[in-house]
Scaffold this motif. Structure first.
Motif, PDB file in Angstrom:
ATOM      1  N   ALA A 279      18.162  -6.027 -42.461  1.00 51.63           N
ATOM      2  CA  ALA A 279      18.016  -5.074 -43.559  1.00 51.63           C
ATOM      3  C   ALA A 279      17.426  -5.779 -44.772  1.00 51.63           C
ATOM      4  N   MET A 280      16.909  -4.965 -45.676  1.00 46.30           N
ATOM      5  CA  MET A 280      16.349  -5.450 -46.925  1.00 46.30           C
ATOM      6  C   MET A 280      16.888  -4.574 -48.045  1.00 46.30           C
ATOM      7  N   ILE A 281      17.219  -5.197 -49.156  1.00 48.08           N
ATOM      8  CA  ILE A 281      17.598  -4.455 -50.355  1.00 48.08           C
ATOM      9  C   ILE A 281      16.597  -4.803 -51.437  1.00 48.08           C
ATOM     10  N   ILE A 282      16.118  -3.786 -52.127  1.00 53.91           N
ATOM     11  CA  ILE A 282      15.201  -3.966 -53.244  1.00 53.91           C
ATOM     12  C   ILE A 282      15.873  -3.356 -54.470  1.00 53.91           C
ATOM     13  N   ALA A 283      15.908  -4.114 -55.564  1.00 56.51           N
ATOM     14  CA  ALA A 283      16.517  -3.624 -56.800  1.00 56.51           C
ATOM     15  C   ALA A 283      15.766  -4.195 -57.996  1.00 56.51           C
ATOM     16  N   SER A 284      16.026  -3.649 -59.153  1.00 55.56           N
ATOM     17  CA  SER A 284      15.352  -4.100 -60.368  1.00 55.56           C
ATOM     18  C   SER A 284      16.356  -4.568 -61.408  1.00 55.56           C
TER      19      SER A 284
ATOM     20  N   PHE B  76      13.536  -7.533 -58.716  1.00 51.14           N
ATOM     21  CA  PHE B  76      12.273  -7.519 -59.468  1.00 51.14           C
ATOM     22  C   PHE B  76      12.487  -7.090 -60.910  1.00 51.14           C
ATOM     23  N   ARG B  77      11.560  -7.498 -61.775  1.00 51.04           N
ATOM     24  CA  ARG B  77      11.379  -6.783 -63.037  1.00 51.04           C
ATOM     25  C   ARG B  77      10.648  -5.494 -62.654  1.00 51.04           C
ATOM     26  N   PRO B  78      10.876  -4.388 -63.349  1.00 51.41           N
ATOM     27  CA  PRO B  78      10.322  -3.089 -62.926  1.00 51.41           C
ATOM     28  C   PRO B  78       8.808  -3.078 -62.701  1.00 51.41           C
ATOM     29  N   GLU B  79       8.039  -3.692 -63.594  1.00 55.82           N
ATOM     30  CA  GLU B  79       6.584  -3.638 -63.436  1.00 55.82           C
ATOM     31  C   GLU B  79       6.110  -4.477 -62.244  1.00 55.82           C
ATOM     32  N   VAL B  80       6.819  -5.542 -61.932  1.00 59.07           N
ATOM     33  CA  VAL B  80       6.472  -6.360 -60.770  1.00 59.07           C
ATOM     34  C   VAL B  80       6.822  -5.600 -59.488  1.00 59.07           C
ATOM     35  N   ARG B  81       7.966  -4.926 -59.511  1.00 64.20           N
ATOM     36  CA  ARG B  81       8.361  -4.113 -58.348  1.00 64.20           C
ATOM     37  C   ARG B  81       7.336  -3.026 -58.076  1.00 64.20           C
ATOM     38  N   GLN B  82       6.890  -2.379 -59.132  1.00 66.26           N
ATOM     39  CA  GLN B  82       5.898  -1.312 -58.970  1.00 66.26           C
ATOM     40  C   GLN B  82       4.582  -1.863 -58.418  1.00 66.26           C
ATOM     41  N   PHE B  83       4.177  -3.043 -58.876  1.00 64.25           N
ATOM     42  CA  PHE B  83       2.935  -3.651 -58.417  1.00 64.25           C
ATOM     43  C   PHE B  83       2.972  -3.952 -56.923  1.00 64.25           C
ATOM     44  N   TYR B  84       4.059  -4.574 -56.440  1.00 61.47           N
ATOM     45  CA  TYR B  84       4.138  -4.964 -55.036  1.00 61.47           C
ATOM     46  C   TYR B  84       4.543  -3.824 -54.112  1.00 61.47           C
ATOM     47  N   ASN B  85       5.297  -2.862 -54.607  1.00 63.69           N
ATOM     48  CA  ASN B  85       5.644  -1.640 -53.880  1.00 63.69           C
ATOM     49  C   ASN B  85       6.136  -1.913 -52.455  1.00 63.69           C
ATOM     50  N   LEU B  86       7.134  -2.784 -52.322  1.00 64.41           N
ATOM     51  CA  LEU B  86       7.669  -3.128 -51.005  1.00 64.41           C
ATOM     52  C   LEU B  86       8.279  -1.935 -50.276  1.00 64.41           C
ATOM     53  N   GLU B  87       8.798  -0.971 -51.025  1.00 63.13           N
ATOM     54  CA  GLU B  87       9.374   0.204 -50.383  1.00 63.13           C
ATOM     55  C   GLU B  87       8.345   0.900 -49.502  1.00 63.13           C
ATOM     56  N   LYS B  88       7.129   1.015 -49.997  1.00 66.95           N
ATOM     57  CA  LYS B  88       6.080   1.667 -49.201  1.00 66.95           C
ATOM     58  C   LYS B  88       5.707   0.798 -48.003  1.00 66.95           C
ATOM     59  N   MET B  89       5.597  -0.529 -48.230  1.00 66.13           N
ATOM     60  CA  MET B  89       5.195  -1.433 -47.160  1.00 66.13           C
ATOM     61  C   MET B  89       6.213  -1.442 -46.015  1.00 66.13           C
ATOM     62  N   TRP B  90       7.502  -1.401 -46.355  1.00 67.33           N
ATOM     63  CA  TRP B  90       8.551  -1.521 -45.343  1.00 67.33           C
ATOM     64  C   TRP B  90       9.254  -0.199 -45.056  1.00 67.33           C
ATOM     65  N   GLY B  91       8.735   0.891 -45.584  1.00 63.71           N
ATOM     66  CA  GLY B  91       9.367   2.186 -45.419  1.00 63.71           C
ATOM     67  C   GLY B  91       9.361   2.689 -43.987  1.00 63.71           C
ATOM     68  N   ALA B  92       9.932   3.847 -43.812  1.00 62.69           N
ATOM     69  CA  ALA B  92      10.118   4.430 -42.476  1.00 62.69           C
ATOM     70  C   ALA B  92       8.806   4.721 -41.769  1.00 62.69           C
ATOM     71  N   ASP B  93       7.727   4.895 -42.526  1.00 66.20           N
ATOM     72  CA  ASP B  93       6.455   5.219 -41.891  1.00 66.20           C
ATOM     73  C   ASP B  93       5.703   3.976 -41.415  1.00 66.20           C
ATOM     74  N   ARG B  94       6.291   2.778 -41.611  1.00 64.92           N
ATOM     75  CA  ARG B  94       5.637   1.532 -41.196  1.00 64.92           C
ATOM     76  C   ARG B  94       5.672   1.415 -39.678  1.00 64.92           C
ATOM     77  N   PRO B  95       4.570   1.048 -39.047  1.00 66.37           N
ATOM     78  CA  PRO B  95       4.578   0.866 -37.592  1.00 66.37           C
ATOM     79  C   PRO B  95       5.527  -0.257 -37.186  1.00 66.37           C
ATOM     80  N   ARG B  96       6.153  -0.107 -36.053  1.00 70.16           N
ATOM     81  CA  ARG B  96       7.088  -1.124 -35.567  1.00 70.16           C
ATOM     82  C   ARG B  96       6.334  -2.383 -35.143  1.00 70.16           C
ATOM     83  N   GLU B  97       6.906  -3.519 -35.533  1.00 73.29           N
ATOM     84  CA  GLU B  97       6.327  -4.804 -35.143  1.00 73.29           C
ATOM     85  C   GLU B  97       6.567  -5.013 -33.639  1.00 73.29           C
TER      86      GLU B  97
END
Length: 118
Positions: free
Chosen positions: A39-44, A93-114
């Motif tokens: 699992a991964m947790i992302i917070a600001s 993350f600091r909020p602006e850094v989190r927004q820039f990298y957007n890990l939620e989108k990269m690792w979200g449910a729509d990501r293809p399985r490795e």
């Protein structure tokens, strides 16, 4: 379905994040998506000092709970701190850094399985 082995680590991390007033904590289940962690947790944190305080508190909580000392990266700048406990990866993350990298989108449910097979 079996319970995620990282569940106790996630609960501990979320409690610390709440206690430290971290913002917008998001848990992403990585089982079946990658072999990096369960699992991964992302917070600001609001500013660099807040990110540093949250990170320090997380590391101390894991050590007190009997876990091995987590691996930590990004502490000098504290724009983005990564804490790796083995079964759980935590990004603060600091909020602006989190927004820039957007890990939620990269690792979200729509990501293809490795592909886990060789």
């Amino acid at each position: 379905m079996t319970e995620n082995p990282a569940a106790s680590s996630i609960a501990l991390a979320l409690q610390v994040l709440d206690d430290m007033k971290a913002e917008d904590a998001t848990v992403i289940d990585l089982v079946g998506k990658t072999s990096l962690a369960d699992a991964m947790i992302i917070a600001s944190g609001r500013v660099n000092r807040h990110v540093a305080s949250i990170s320090d508190s997380l590391v101390e909580a894991f050590k007190k709970a009997g876990h091995e000392t987590p691996k930590v990266e990004g502490v000098p700048a504290c724009d983005w701190v990564l804490i790796d406990t083995g079964d759980l990866i935590i990004h603060i993350f600091r909020p602006e850094v989190r927004q820039f990298y957007n890990l939620e989108k990269m690792w979200g449910a729509d990501r293809p399985r490795e592909r886990l097979d060789g």
